[in-house]
Design a protein around this motif. Sequence first.
Motif, PDB file in Angstrom:
ATOM      1  N   LEU A   7       0.826  -1.203   0.000  1.00 45.53           N
ATOM      2  CA  LEU A   7       0.000   0.000   0.000  1.00 45.53           C
ATOM      3  C   LEU A   7       0.864   1.259   0.000  1.00 45.53           C
ATOM      4  CD1 LEU A   7      -2.899   1.011   0.043  1.00 45.53           C
ATOM      5  CD2 LEU A   7      -2.841   0.880   2.529  1.00 45.53           C
ATOM      6  N   HIS A   8       1.921   1.257   0.805  1.00 41.53           N
ATOM      7  CA  HIS A   8       2.829   2.414   0.838  1.00 41.53           C
ATOM      8  C   HIS A   8       3.499   2.617  -0.523  1.00 41.53           C
ATOM      9  CE1 HIS A   8       5.632   5.361   2.316  1.00 41.53           C
ATOM     10  NE2 HIS A   8       6.628   4.642   1.835  1.00 41.53           N
ATOM     11  N   THR A   9       3.987   1.552  -1.112  1.00 45.12           N
ATOM     12  CA  THR A   9       4.624   1.639  -2.426  1.00 45.12           C
ATOM     13  C   THR A   9       3.624   2.100  -3.475  1.00 45.12           C
ATOM     14  OG1 THR A   9       6.077  -0.181  -1.795  1.00 45.12           O
ATOM     15  CG2 THR A   9       5.957   0.351  -4.135  1.00 45.12           C
ATOM     16  N   TYR A  10       2.393   1.613  -3.361  1.00 44.02           N
ATOM     17  CA  TYR A  10       1.345   1.993  -4.311  1.00 44.02           C
ATOM     18  C   TYR A  10       1.049   3.486  -4.233  1.00 44.02           C
ATOM     19  CZ  TYR A  10      -3.119   2.246  -6.655  1.00 44.02           C
ATOM     20  OH  TYR A  10      -4.135   2.600  -7.489  1.00 44.02           O
ATOM     21  N   ILE A  11       0.945   4.013  -3.024  1.00 55.82           N
ATOM     22  CA  ILE A  11       0.646   5.436  -2.846  1.00 55.82           C
ATOM     23  C   ILE A  11       1.761   6.294  -3.423  1.00 55.82           C
ATOM     24  CG2 ILE A  11       0.365   7.255  -1.121  1.00 55.82           C
ATOM     25  CD1 ILE A  11      -1.147   5.141   0.576  1.00 55.82           C
ATOM     26  N   VAL A  12       2.997   5.921  -3.174  1.00 57.68           N
ATOM     27  CA  VAL A  12       4.138   6.675  -3.717  1.00 57.68           C
ATOM     28  C   VAL A  12       4.131   6.609  -5.241  1.00 57.68           C
ATOM     29  CG1 VAL A  12       6.660   6.721  -3.884  1.00 57.68           C
ATOM     30  CG2 VAL A  12       5.557   6.411  -1.662  1.00 57.68           C
ATOM     31  N   ASP A  13       3.891   5.427  -5.787  1.00 55.22           N
ATOM     32  CA  ASP A  13       3.863   5.253  -7.232  1.00 55.22           C
ATOM     33  C   ASP A  13       2.692   6.010  -7.857  1.00 55.22           C
ATOM     34  OD1 ASP A  13       4.899   4.146  -9.633  1.00 55.22           O
ATOM     35  OD2 ASP A  13       3.329   2.618  -9.586  1.00 55.22           O
ATOM     36  N   LYS A  24     -11.338  11.002  -9.359  1.00 54.19           N
ATOM     37  CA  LYS A  24     -12.318  11.761  -8.592  1.00 54.19           C
ATOM     38  C   LYS A  24     -12.832  10.992  -7.374  1.00 54.19           C
ATOM     39  CE  LYS A  24     -13.241  15.080 -11.853  1.00 54.19           C
ATOM     40  NZ  LYS A  24     -11.922  15.431 -12.216  1.00 54.19           N
ATOM     41  N   GLY A  25     -12.662   9.687  -7.341  1.00 57.58           N
ATOM     42  CA  GLY A  25     -13.151   8.881  -6.227  1.00 57.58           C
ATOM     43  C   GLY A  25     -12.664   7.456  -6.337  1.00 57.58           C
ATOM     44  N   ILE A  26     -13.198   6.612  -5.477  1.00 55.73           N
ATOM     45  CA  ILE A  26     -12.724   5.231  -5.428  1.00 55.73           C
ATOM     46  C   ILE A  26     -13.138   4.449  -6.671  1.00 55.73           C
ATOM     47  CG2 ILE A  26     -14.676   4.274  -4.147  1.00 55.73           C
ATOM     48  CD1 ILE A  26     -12.497   2.707  -2.527  1.00 55.73           C
ATOM     49  N   VAL A  27     -14.275   4.806  -7.275  1.00 54.63           N
ATOM     50  CA  VAL A  27     -14.722   4.104  -8.473  1.00 54.63           C
ATOM     51  C   VAL A  27     -13.798   4.398  -9.648  1.00 54.63           C
ATOM     52  CG1 VAL A  27     -16.620   3.824 -10.103  1.00 54.63           C
ATOM     53  CG2 VAL A  27     -17.100   4.042  -7.669  1.00 54.63           C
ATOM     54  N   SER A  28     -13.415   5.650  -9.830  1.00 55.41           N
ATOM     55  CA  SER A  28     -12.500   5.970 -10.927  1.00 55.41           C
ATOM     56  C   SER A  28     -11.111   5.378 -10.664  1.00 55.41           C
ATOM     57  CB  SER A  28     -12.420   7.472 -11.162  1.00 55.41           C
ATOM     58  OG  SER A  28     -11.949   8.140 -10.027  1.00 55.41           O
ATOM     59  N   LEU A  29     -10.729   5.281  -9.386  1.00 53.21           N
ATOM     60  CA  LEU A  29      -9.469   4.616  -9.050  1.00 53.21           C
ATOM     61  C   LEU A  29      -9.520   3.150  -9.462  1.00 53.21           C
ATOM     62  CD1 LEU A  29      -6.699   4.490  -7.647  1.00 53.21           C
ATOM     63  CD2 LEU A  29      -7.926   4.062  -5.509  1.00 53.21           C
ATOM     64  N   GLU A  30     -10.630   2.499  -9.176  1.00 56.52           N
ATOM     65  CA  GLU A  30     -10.795   1.091  -9.551  1.00 56.52           C
ATOM     66  C   GLU A  30     -10.724   0.911 -11.062  1.00 56.52           C
ATOM     67  OE1 GLU A  30     -11.571  -3.009  -8.972  1.00 56.52           O
ATOM     68  OE2 GLU A  30     -11.058  -1.462  -7.532  1.00 56.52           O
ATOM     69  N   GLU A  31     -11.357   1.806 -11.809  1.00 56.92           N
ATOM     70  CA  GLU A  31     -11.317   1.716 -13.269  1.00 56.92           C
ATOM     71  C   GLU A  31      -9.891   1.848 -13.801  1.00 56.92           C
ATOM     72  OE1 GLU A  31     -13.981   4.818 -14.399  1.00 56.92           O
ATOM     73  OE2 GLU A  31     -15.765   3.599 -14.022  1.00 56.92           O
ATOM     74  N   LYS A  32      -9.139   2.786 -13.256  1.00 50.36           N
ATOM     75  CA  LYS A  32      -7.742   2.966 -13.688  1.00 50.36           C
ATOM     76  C   LYS A  32      -6.897   1.759 -13.304  1.00 50.36           C
ATOM     77  CE  LYS A  32      -7.610   7.226 -15.277  1.00 50.36           C
ATOM     78  NZ  LYS A  32      -7.149   7.625 -16.569  1.00 50.36           N
ATOM     79  N   MET A  33      -7.141   1.210 -12.107  1.00 51.28           N
ATOM     80  CA  MET A  33      -6.358   0.056 -11.669  1.00 51.28           C
ATOM     81  C   MET A  33      -6.591  -1.153 -12.564  1.00 51.28           C
ATOM     82  SD  MET A  33      -6.213   0.009  -7.570  1.00 51.28           S
ATOM     83  CE  MET A  33      -5.092  -1.371  -7.567  1.00 51.28           C
ATOM     84  N   ILE A  34      -7.829  -1.322 -13.007  1.00 50.14           N
ATOM     85  CA  ILE A  34      -8.136  -2.444 -13.897  1.00 50.14           C
ATOM     86  C   ILE A  34      -7.340  -2.317 -15.186  1.00 50.14           C
ATOM     87  CG2 ILE A  34      -9.946  -3.442 -15.348  1.00 50.14           C
ATOM     88  CD1 ILE A  34     -11.885  -2.799 -13.041  1.00 50.14           C
ATOM     89  N   LYS A  35      -7.231  -1.101 -15.696  1.00 45.11           N
ATOM     90  CA  LYS A  35      -6.528  -0.880 -16.956  1.00 45.11           C
ATOM     91  C   LYS A  35      -5.009  -0.944 -16.810  1.00 45.11           C
ATOM     92  CE  LYS A  35     -10.132   2.035 -18.791  1.00 45.11           C
ATOM     93  NZ  LYS A  35     -10.534   3.383 -19.145  1.00 45.11           N
ATOM     94  N   ILE A  36      -4.472  -0.509 -15.668  1.00 43.01           N
ATOM     95  CA  ILE A  36      -3.033  -0.271 -15.601  1.00 43.01           C
ATOM     96  C   ILE A  36      -2.295  -1.117 -14.569  1.00 43.01           C
ATOM     97  CG2 ILE A  36      -1.293   1.488 -15.135  1.00 43.01           C
ATOM     98  CD1 ILE A  36      -3.267   3.523 -16.241  1.00 43.01           C
ATOM     99  N   LYS A  37      -2.668  -1.046 -13.308  1.00 43.66           N
ATOM    100  CA  LYS A  37      -1.783  -1.513 -12.260  1.00 43.66           C
ATOM    101  C   LYS A  37      -2.323  -2.653 -11.398  1.00 43.66           C
ATOM    102  CE  LYS A  37       0.662   2.773 -11.745  1.00 43.66           C
ATOM    103  NZ  LYS A  37       2.026   2.496 -12.039  1.00 43.66           N
ATOM    104  N   ASN A  38      -3.312  -3.373 -11.830  1.00 41.28           N
ATOM    105  CA  ASN A  38      -3.856  -4.414 -10.968  1.00 41.28           C
ATOM    106  C   ASN A  38      -2.909  -5.600 -10.806  1.00 41.28           C
ATOM    107  OD1 ASN A  38      -4.231  -5.277 -13.577  1.00 41.28           O
ATOM    108  ND2 ASN A  38      -6.244  -6.129 -13.211  1.00 41.28           N
ATOM    109  N   LEU A  39      -2.008  -5.820 -11.723  1.00 45.15           N
ATOM    110  CA  LEU A  39      -1.067  -6.933 -11.590  1.00 45.15           C
ATOM    111  C   LEU A  39       0.093  -6.601 -10.658  1.00 45.15           C
ATOM    112  CD1 LEU A  39      -0.934  -8.138 -15.294  1.00 45.15           C
ATOM    113  CD2 LEU A  39      -2.244  -9.109 -13.407  1.00 45.15           C
ATOM    114  N   VAL A  44      -3.576  -4.493  -2.998  1.00 39.58           N
ATOM    115  CA  VAL A  44      -4.267  -3.199  -2.948  1.00 39.58           C
ATOM    116  C   VAL A  44      -5.507  -3.258  -3.835  1.00 39.58           C
ATOM    117  CG1 VAL A  44      -4.069  -0.728  -3.442  1.00 39.58           C
ATOM    118  CG2 VAL A  44      -2.137  -1.965  -2.467  1.00 39.58           C
ATOM    119  N   TYR A  45      -5.389  -3.879  -4.986  1.00 37.94           N
ATOM    120  CA  TYR A  45      -6.523  -4.050  -5.896  1.00 37.94           C
ATOM    121  C   TYR A  45      -7.641  -4.834  -5.219  1.00 37.94           C
ATOM    122  CZ  TYR A  45      -9.194  -5.662  -9.914  1.00 37.94           C
ATOM    123  OH  TYR A  45     -10.200  -5.943 -10.791  1.00 37.94           O
TER     124      TYR A  45
END
Length: 70
Positions: A7-13, A24-39, A44-45
Amino acid sequence: MVLGDQLHTYIVDLCNDDEFSDIKGIVSLEEKMIKIKNLLFSLVYMLIKLLLFLPITTAIVERVFFCHAY
């Protein structure tokens, strides 16, 4: 404490990534994570995914118990 470290590394990244600047919120964060950083940040995902499902499952359980009360 793998989740805490991740989680700390994720926040810094996340703060240094331009892809996440328009969140804008947790839903848009989830959408971005699905596209980019969920692996890269699987724990955190999963945590965010559980946070999104929690209100839905709570409402369903409350309705089930309410229906069985009568």
